[in-house]
Write an enzyme that holds these catalytic residues in place. Structure first.
Site, PDB file in Angstrom:
ATOM      1  CB  THR A   1      -1.033   0.012   1.395  1.00  0.00           C
ATOM      2  OG1 THR A   1      -1.418   1.409   1.337  1.00  0.00           O
ATOM      3  CG2 THR A   1      -0.257  -0.323   2.706  1.00  0.00           C
ATOM      4  CG  ASP A   2      -1.027   5.167  -1.027  1.00  0.00           C
ATOM      5  OD1 ASP A   2      -1.531   4.426  -0.172  1.00  0.00           O
ATOM      6  OD2 ASP A   2      -1.548   6.008  -1.678  1.00  0.00           O
ATOM      7  CD  GLU A   3      -2.476   4.637   4.937  1.00  0.00           C
ATOM      8  OE1 GLU A   3      -1.573   5.193   5.662  1.00  0.00           O
ATOM      9  OE2 GLU A   3      -3.490   4.937   4.626  1.00  0.00           O
TER      10      GLU A   3
ATOM     11  CE1 TYR B   1      -3.090  -2.016   6.256  1.00  0.00           C
ATOM     12  CE2 TYR B   1      -3.364   0.573   5.524  1.00  0.00           C
ATOM     13  CZ  TYR B   1      -3.085  -0.837   5.191  1.00  0.00           C
ATOM     14  OH  TYR B   1      -3.424  -1.127   3.819  1.00  0.00           O
TER      15      TYR B   1
ATOM     16  CE  LYS C   1      -0.489  -4.657   3.026  1.00  0.00           C
ATOM     17  NZ  LYS C   1      -0.830  -5.662   2.621  1.00  0.00           N
TER      18      LYS C   1
END
Length: 343
Positions: A124-126, A153, A157
């Site tokens: 994810t770009d998170e 989170y 990831k």
């Protein structure tokens, strides 16, 4: 490639990916491994549950014996299964670490024992944190940027992302890592921003906007994400590579709120500003030049048209989301804990 193991295939992106694969590769066998936690919903796949090449297995990616059994006949793995909601990770980080990191480890260990052709790690770009250059200048994140996760989170990831890379570096497992921007579309669990705002507005319930609503995200329609993953799944010569996936369409939370209200013909008074969440990232956006350069691929659908299509889906599938919002105890507990007293 004939047999794909999809983890988390009853969730939002996973179920859309399975629909996409059955439509575009009907001869492939698809095994869907999903634990059916709160966000996993077999209603998402009701229309294809009897398809002759599709099999659903309820189980946990942390169950090594089950994972090995399912991995053995597979040609490839597309690993969507994860705890994915930032707000929930702030309230309870432990389950995120277990599922996102340890569960990925179990899958990687099983995959290296069998001659699979491809392992797609859906990241994810998170993981980048705020989109900016090393000098602190705001710009879309590059695959080479440092990982600076700002929530449990995102940290979980990041751990899974780097663990997958290490299995390529150490064991030459044919891993590709994808980091995608915010998805929207049908079957998205209604705690996420767009379905939450749409369903709240349909019921004339205030739409909770964190802070001043100026936090921006790049929004990609889920089917385009699935198309990019399919492209990478069938690629060769890119083992160990990372690819950003995005649409280069940035909108703030407040802009999304306004657009949804306009589509529904609802008043702006439904917008309710609430206390900002801890570690709220001001900007998520990814640079997709590498994907264009290597595959001549870019997102092409019109955001406004797809947002209208998404809103219409929730209008037409009221039973689907109302069952979750009104009957799912876990959802109601989360909503009350997160927003009670603010909306």
């Amino acid at each position: 490639m004939k047999h794909i193991l999809v983890t988390g295939g009853a969730g939002f992106i996973g179920s859309n990916f399975i629909h996409y694969m059955i439509q575009h590769h009907p001869e492939y066998r698809i095994t869907n491994l999903d634990k059916l936690t709160y966000a996993g919903n077999l209603e998402n796949l009701r229309d294809i549950e009897a398809h002759p090449t599709y099999t659903f297995v309820q189980g946990d990616i942390c169950d090594a014996a089950l994972v090995e059994k399912l991995m053995q006949p597979a040609d490839a793995v597309v690993h969507f299964a994860a705890e994915t909601h930032v707000d929930r990770s702030i309230m309870d980080a432990g389950s995120f670490i277990t599922t996102d990191v340890y569960g990925t480890f179990v899958l990687l260990e099983a995959a290296r024992k069998y001659p699979i052709e491809r392992f797609i790690q859906i990241s994810t770009d998170e993981v980048y944190g705020t989109a900016m250059s090393p000098e602190g200048v705001s710009r879309p994140s590059l695959e080479t940027d440092a990982l600076m996760p700002l929530s449990p989170y995102a940290a979980s990831k990041s751990g899974a992302d780097r663990l997958a890379f290490s299995y390529w570096a150490t064991h030459k497992l044919p891993v590709i890592i994808t980091r995608c921007s915010n998805n929207y579309g049908p079957y998205q669990y209604p705690e996420k921003l767009i379905p939450l705002f749409v369903t709240n507005a349909l019921d004339n319930i205030p739409m909770p906007v964190y802070g001043d609503g100026q936090n921006t995200r790049d929004w990609i329609y889920v089917e385009e994400h699935c198309a990019a993953v399919d492209l990478l799944l069938h690629s060769s010569g890119y083992d160990g590579e990372i690819f950003n996936i995005g649409a280069n369409r940035e909108y703030s939370v407040l802009q999304i709120s306004d657009l949804i209200l306009d589509i529904l013909g609802k008043p702006k008074s439904l917008i309710r500003f609430v206390q900002d969440r801890p570690g709220h990232v001001p900007r998520h956006a990814v640079d997709t030049a590498k994907l264009r350069r290597c595959f001549n691929w870019s997102a092409s659908v019109d955001f406004h048209a797809m947002l209208e299509k998404t809103v219409q889906w929730y209008r037409e599938h009221e039973t689907w989301w109302r069952r979750i919002k009104e009957q799912d105890a876990g959802y109601k507990q989360y909503y009350q804990q997160q927003y009670q007293g603010n909306v």
